[in-house]
Scaffold this motif. Structure first.
Motif, PDB file in Angstrom:
ATOM      1  N   SER A 178      -0.711  -0.944  -7.669  1.00  0.00           N
ATOM      2  CA  SER A 178       0.281  -0.340  -6.770  1.00  0.00           C
ATOM      3  C   SER A 178       1.359  -1.325  -6.348  1.00  0.00           C
ATOM      4  CB  SER A 178      -0.419   0.217  -5.530  1.00  0.00           C
ATOM      5  OG  SER A 178      -1.351   1.199  -5.904  1.00  0.00           O
ATOM      6  N   THR A 179       0.957  -2.527  -5.970  1.00  0.00           N
ATOM      7  CA  THR A 179       1.947  -3.505  -5.526  1.00  0.00           C
ATOM      8  C   THR A 179       2.783  -4.032  -6.685  1.00  0.00           C
ATOM      9  OG1 THR A 179       0.284  -5.263  -5.618  1.00  0.00           O
ATOM     10  CG2 THR A 179       0.641  -4.197  -3.484  1.00  0.00           C
ATOM     11  N   GLN A 180       2.158  -4.231  -7.844  1.00  0.00           N
ATOM     12  CA  GLN A 180       2.897  -4.779  -8.983  1.00  0.00           C
ATOM     13  C   GLN A 180       3.859  -3.771  -9.587  1.00  0.00           C
ATOM     14  OE1 GLN A 180      -0.401  -6.108 -11.366  1.00  0.00           O
ATOM     15  NE2 GLN A 180      -0.311  -8.192 -10.541  1.00  0.00           N
ATOM     16  N   ASP A 206      10.541   9.024 -14.206  1.00  0.00           N
ATOM     17  CA  ASP A 206       9.364   8.179 -14.455  1.00  0.00           C
ATOM     18  C   ASP A 206       9.217   7.149 -13.340  1.00  0.00           C
ATOM     19  OD1 ASP A 206       8.881   9.481 -16.867  1.00  0.00           O
ATOM     20  OD2 ASP A 206       9.938   7.961 -18.057  1.00  0.00           O
ATOM     21  N   LYS A 207      10.321   6.526 -12.986  1.00  0.00           N
ATOM     22  CA  LYS A 207      10.290   5.519 -11.918  1.00  0.00           C
ATOM     23  C   LYS A 207       9.880   6.153 -10.597  1.00  0.00           C
ATOM     24  CE  LYS A 207      13.712   2.533 -14.083  1.00  0.00           C
ATOM     25  NZ  LYS A 207      15.059   1.963 -13.998  1.00  0.00           N
ATOM     26  N   SER A 258       6.887  -3.430  -7.203  1.00  0.00           N
ATOM     27  CA  SER A 258       7.747  -4.604  -7.287  1.00  0.00           C
ATOM     28  C   SER A 258       8.440  -4.686  -8.648  1.00  0.00           C
ATOM     29  CB  SER A 258       6.914  -5.860  -7.033  1.00  0.00           C
ATOM     30  OG  SER A 258       7.706  -7.000  -7.067  1.00  0.00           O
ATOM     31  N   GLY A 259       7.702  -4.372  -9.710  1.00  0.00           N
ATOM     32  CA  GLY A 259       8.272  -4.427 -11.054  1.00  0.00           C
ATOM     33  C   GLY A 259       9.410  -3.444 -11.246  1.00  0.00           C
ATOM     34  N   ILE A 260       9.257  -2.238 -10.713  1.00  0.00           N
ATOM     35  CA  ILE A 260      10.318  -1.235 -10.839  1.00  0.00           C
ATOM     36  C   ILE A 260      11.527  -1.609  -9.992  1.00  0.00           C
ATOM     37  CG2 ILE A 260      10.920   1.150 -10.250  1.00  0.00           C
ATOM     38  CD1 ILE A 260       8.148   1.947 -11.308  1.00  0.00           C
ATOM     39  N   HIS A 261      11.294  -2.050  -8.770  1.00  0.00           N
ATOM     40  CA  HIS A 261      12.417  -2.413  -7.894  1.00  0.00           C
ATOM     41  C   HIS A 261      13.186  -3.618  -8.423  1.00  0.00           C
ATOM     42  CE1 HIS A 261      11.953   0.531  -4.791  1.00  0.00           C
ATOM     43  NE2 HIS A 261      10.718   0.138  -4.476  1.00  0.00           N
ATOM     44  N   ASN A 262      12.482  -4.574  -9.052  1.00  0.00           N
ATOM     45  CA  ASN A 262      13.135  -5.785  -9.556  1.00  0.00           C
ATOM     46  C   ASN A 262      13.495  -5.708 -11.037  1.00  0.00           C
ATOM     47  OD1 ASN A 262      12.823  -6.979  -7.017  1.00  0.00           O
ATOM     48  ND2 ASN A 262      10.801  -7.753  -7.555  1.00  0.00           N
ATOM     49  N   LEU A 281      10.357   0.643 -24.856  1.00  0.00           N
ATOM     50  CA  LEU A 281      10.151   1.865 -24.094  1.00  0.00           C
ATOM     51  C   LEU A 281      10.949   1.784 -22.798  1.00  0.00           C
ATOM     52  CD1 LEU A 281       8.557   4.530 -23.857  1.00  0.00           C
ATOM     53  CD2 LEU A 281       6.789   3.220 -22.681  1.00  0.00           C
ATOM     54  N   LYS A 282      11.707   2.805 -22.517  1.00  0.00           N
ATOM     55  CA  LYS A 282      12.518   2.851 -21.306  1.00  0.00           C
ATOM     56  C   LYS A 282      11.940   3.886 -20.356  1.00  0.00           C
ATOM     57  CE  LYS A 282      15.699   0.121 -22.990  1.00  0.00           C
ATOM     58  NZ  LYS A 282      15.499  -1.273 -22.796  1.00  0.00           N
ATOM     59  N   LEU A 283      12.023   3.583 -19.072  1.00  0.00           N
ATOM     60  CA  LEU A 283      11.589   4.529 -18.060  1.00  0.00           C
ATOM     61  C   LEU A 283      12.791   5.300 -17.540  1.00  0.00           C
ATOM     62  CD1 LEU A 283       9.132   2.332 -15.949  1.00  0.00           C
ATOM     63  CD2 LEU A 283       8.553   4.032 -17.679  1.00  0.00           C
TER      64      LEU A 283
END
Length: 139
Positions: free
Chosen positions: A82-84, A12-13, A87-91, A6-8
């Motif tokens: 919220s934090t994960q 979505d991001k 961070s997950g999207i940015h990284n 699945l791709k965002l």
């Protein structure tokens, strides 16, 4: 369940990042409110209202502290989500995003179980009130 890649999309991001901002805000407010509830409970338990409520201040204080403890869990799950997710999207870290989704699942599970318990208590209270009213009417 079948695994898929699945791709965002960009929107979505953006939506997840906006959700993360509001989720973090609401979770921090939830932690602060839990602290205020504990302070209120300790005030009751400490006897500050012993003149107004003799004998029940400690019980009310314990109830407030337990309520604050219950209130911490949804705030914690929302904060972790919220934090994960941010961070997950940015990284670009899929594992971190999966952990974020798991915390969101835990939040909804906790809130769902809490709602079932609350509704069950309401039904019991109504039944006991009706039974008490009927018993009182018979006297």
């Amino acid at each position: 369940m079948e695994e898929s890649d699945l791709k965002l999309t960009g929107s979505d991001k953006t939506n997840f990042l906006e959700t993360a901002k509001w989720g973090k805000f609401l979770s921090i407010v939830g932690f602060i409110m839990s602290g205020f509830i504990v302070l209120g409970g300790l005030t009751f338990a400490g006897g500050a209202f012993s003149d107004l409520y003799p004998g029940i201040g400690g019980g009310i204080g314990i109830f407030y502290v337990l309520f604050a403890l219950i209130y911490v869990f949804p705030s914690l799950y929302l904060y972790r989500f919220s934090t994960q997710i941010k961070s997950g999207i940015h990284n670009g870290d899929q594992q971190l995003c999966s952990e974020a989704y798991n915390n969101l699942r835990r939040l909804f599970l906790f809130m769902g179980v809490l709602m079932i318990v609350t509704l069950s208590l309401y039904v019991l209270i109504i039944l006991f009130a009706l039974m008490g009213g009927l018993m009182g009417g018979m006297l």
